[in-house]
Design a protein around this motif. Sequence first.
Motif, PDB file in Angstrom:
ATOM      1  N   UNK A 246       0.829  -1.199   0.000  1.00 26.79           N
ATOM      2  CA  UNK A 246       0.000   0.000   0.000  1.00 26.79           C
ATOM      3  C   UNK A 246       0.873   1.263   0.000  1.00 26.79           C
ATOM      4  N   UNK A 247       0.388   2.358  -0.544  1.00 28.77           N
ATOM      5  CA  UNK A 247      -0.887   2.478  -1.263  1.00 28.77           C
ATOM      6  C   UNK A 247      -0.791   1.962  -2.694  1.00 28.77           C
ATOM      7  N   UNK A 248      -1.930   1.482  -3.207  1.00 26.85           N
ATOM      8  CA  UNK A 248      -1.959   1.025  -4.598  1.00 26.85           C
ATOM      9  C   UNK A 248      -2.073   2.199  -5.543  1.00 26.85           C
ATOM     10  N   UNK A 249      -1.824   1.963  -6.816  1.00 24.42           N
ATOM     11  CA  UNK A 249      -1.873   3.033  -7.813  1.00 24.42           C
ATOM     12  C   UNK A 249      -3.305   3.415  -8.210  1.00 24.42           C
ATOM     13  N   UNK A 250      -3.496   4.653  -8.632  1.00 28.09           N
ATOM     14  CA  UNK A 250      -4.743   5.066  -9.283  1.00 28.09           C
ATOM     15  C   UNK A 250      -4.833   4.334 -10.622  1.00 28.09           C
ATOM     16  N   UNK A 251      -6.047   4.026 -11.041  1.00 26.24           N
ATOM     17  CA  UNK A 251      -6.227   3.357 -12.340  1.00 26.24           C
ATOM     18  C   UNK A 251      -6.630   4.380 -13.398  1.00 26.24           C
ATOM     19  N   UNK A 252      -6.073   4.280 -14.601  1.00 27.58           N
ATOM     20  CA  UNK A 252      -6.491   5.177 -15.684  1.00 27.58           C
ATOM     21  C   UNK A 252      -7.896   4.800 -16.181  1.00 27.58           C
ATOM     22  N   UNK A 253      -8.511   5.764 -16.850  1.00 24.59           N
ATOM     23  CA  UNK A 253      -9.885   5.641 -17.352  1.00 24.59           C
ATOM     24  C   UNK A 253     -10.136   4.368 -18.160  1.00 24.59           C
ATOM     25  N   UNK A 254      -9.211   4.024 -19.060  1.00 24.59           N
ATOM     26  CA  UNK A 254      -9.439   2.865 -19.939  1.00 24.59           C
ATOM     27  C   UNK A 254      -9.399   1.556 -19.147  1.00 24.59           C
ATOM     28  N   UNK A 255      -8.572   1.494 -18.099  1.00 25.09           N
ATOM     29  CA  UNK A 255      -8.528   0.285 -17.267  1.00 25.09           C
ATOM     30  C   UNK A 255      -9.826   0.167 -16.461  1.00 25.09           C
TER      31      UNK A 255
END
Length: 286
Positions: A246-255
């Motif tokens: 942690x912390x995990x990454x933000x996910x992009x819109x397409x994912x």
Amino acid sequence: MSETLIHVASGKVRELFTIDDDRLLLVASDRISTFDVVLPTEIPDKGRVLTGLSAFWFARTRDVCANHLLELRPDGGSTECRRLEMLPLECVVRGYLAGSGWKDYQRTGSTSGHALPRGLQESGRLPEPIFTPSTKATSGHDENIDSGRAMELVGRERYEEVEQTSLALYRFAAEHAAAHGILIADTKFEFGLDADGRLVLADEAFTPDSSRFWPADDYTPGGSQPSFDKQFVRDYCEALGWDKTPPGPELPEDVVAGTRARYLDAFERLTGIAFAEYLADPTVVT
Ligand code: PZK
């Protein structure tokens, strides 16, 4: 009419509240976890998909085992449930050899006391589904236990009942799902007892969070299989080189969009119901 909800428990992505002495409210959020870490980005409608799938399976397995579902709330993402005395056992059924079952097998040739044939492959189909209970770890991972240890926890008769019930539930759902293009590699149940001591299926049932769903079209034993729902998320996280702490990454819109589409696809394939219909009236799954 107003209700005061008292928070009783948090899972990684779900919350449980007390409604009154007899009833709980189970709320499924849109949060997603991968590699055991909850990510900061939500997947819109994930909680509704999982709630609808559970309700679908509860409705279709009532003759196999009673369940805790009382009412699906109009939002589609939460359910009123009967409050039970929970058994201290995670009831896992495996039809294929993955995860900790595969790890145990590689080390010892068995898992949870089931001696397995030699020469099985990773993700290979087992000759018969097996019941591989585990204990609920208070922290970290659940620990696989054999039937002797599980009987110490719940008693011999109750053990035999949860084993037979778990296997029957798995056979029913795995056959239905396979006919709709999804392999259920393994699944985890939680059971409780009602006031009369009757066994009741609780928690969620045959969701992608409680089970390993694999796309049947791509099934190739001899290695790990792509996850039906989380593969875009895992691939993205691997490509980032994130260290999985942690912390995990933000996910992009397409994912996010691709992952949401996979959840909706699983829902529509398994239920045969358009997700928009479920949103308009959640009771269509029951
Ligand atoms: C219960 N959990 C685990 C699940 C969480 C925590 N019907 C029931 N009666 C009594 N207790 C439980 C249930 C159910 N289901 C389940 N802990 C208690 C859990 C989901 C979200 F935060």
